[in-house]
Scaffold this motif. Structure first.
Motif, PDB file in Angstrom:
ATOM      1  N   LEU A 133       0.392   8.737  -2.619  1.00 44.81           N
ATOM      2  CA  LEU A 133       1.634   8.121  -2.144  1.00 44.81           C
ATOM      3  C   LEU A 133       1.715   8.140  -0.622  1.00 44.81           C
ATOM      4  O   LEU A 133       2.191   7.185   0.005  1.00 44.81           O
ATOM      5  N   SER A 168       4.810  -1.728  -2.097  1.00 49.56           N
ATOM      6  CA  SER A 168       4.075  -0.596  -2.671  1.00 49.56           C
ATOM      7  C   SER A 168       3.931  -0.671  -4.184  1.00 49.56           C
ATOM      8  O   SER A 168       3.239   0.165  -4.771  1.00 49.56           O
ATOM      9  N   SER A 172       1.643   1.698  -6.385  1.00 52.55           N
ATOM     10  CA  SER A 172       2.376   2.742  -7.100  1.00 52.55           C
ATOM     11  C   SER A 172       2.089   2.694  -8.588  1.00 52.55           C
ATOM     12  O   SER A 172       1.957   3.739  -9.245  1.00 52.55           O
TER      13      SER A 172
END
Length: 206
Positions: A133, A168, A172
């Motif tokens: 992340l 993202s 993700s």
């Protein structure tokens, strides 16, 4: 470190009044309680979902706060027009690249794993998920809350802006798929929120 989250499905027309009550009344009142280390408020105006999370230095401090928290939660739910669901958690991991700024957004994922696999799942989050992340553009912070007895947990990732969070998503999803594969976690739900209030003082726990 421990946390209590209150999840309310609010009437859209009542969200601003609820935010004002939490900012003007709940936050100052909690600040005076022993062991209190912060509050956050997440809001998804489209669905009406609101999540208030308070953090505590210990489970004992969290338990001692229940009477005050219950009264304020009942009033907040009355203002927002929804019935709260309350969960209490251990803060298993937290990593902060930098503090959030106005406009930050949060992706929240609810999941469960067999209770005997909780330690393995927490280790996987710390060793693999957090570093992955942290590589994403616009990443701000992330955390993992767990209930070891039930195996339920909630992970959150905060981004600097809605655009950064949207960009993202593909990465993700790949990180989430790897976590499911490696730890056996079952994803139950996911939602994206505006970070309306962010006053958490939880230290690094990665």
């Amino acid at each position: 470190m421990h946390a209590r989250s209150s999840h309310i499905h609010a009437r859209s027309s009542a969200i601003d009044a609820g935010i004002a009550y939490i900012h003007d009344t709940v936050w100052p009142a909690l600040t005076g309680l022993d062991g209190y280390i912060g509050l956050s408020l997440l809001v998804d105006r489209l669905s009406g979902r609101c999540i208030v999370t308070t953090a505590w230095q210990s489970e004992e401090a969290m338990i001692a706060s229940r009477r005050e928290a219950d009264a304020m939660r009942d009033r907040a739910a009355q203002i927002l027009g929804g019935s709260p669901t309350v969960d209490e958690w251990e803060i298993a991991a937290l990593h902060r690249e930098h503090h959030s700024t106005p406009g930050a957004c949060v992706r929240v994922t609810w999941a469960r794993v067999d209770s005997e696999q909780v330690d393995r799942a927490v280790d996987g989050y710390r060793l693999a998920t957090i570093p992955a992340l942290a590589e994403l553009d616009g990443f701000c912070s992330c955390s993992l809350l767990v209930d070891r007895d039930s195996g339920f947990g909630v992970a959150s990732a905060t981004f600097d802006s809605l655009d950064a969070m949207r960009r993202s998503r593909a990465a993700s999803d790949a990180i989430k798929a790897a976590t499911v594969r490696d730890t056996g976690v079952e994803v139950i739900d996911e939602c994206e929120f505006d970070l309306v209030l962010a006053h958490l003082r939880v230290p690094e726990m990665a």
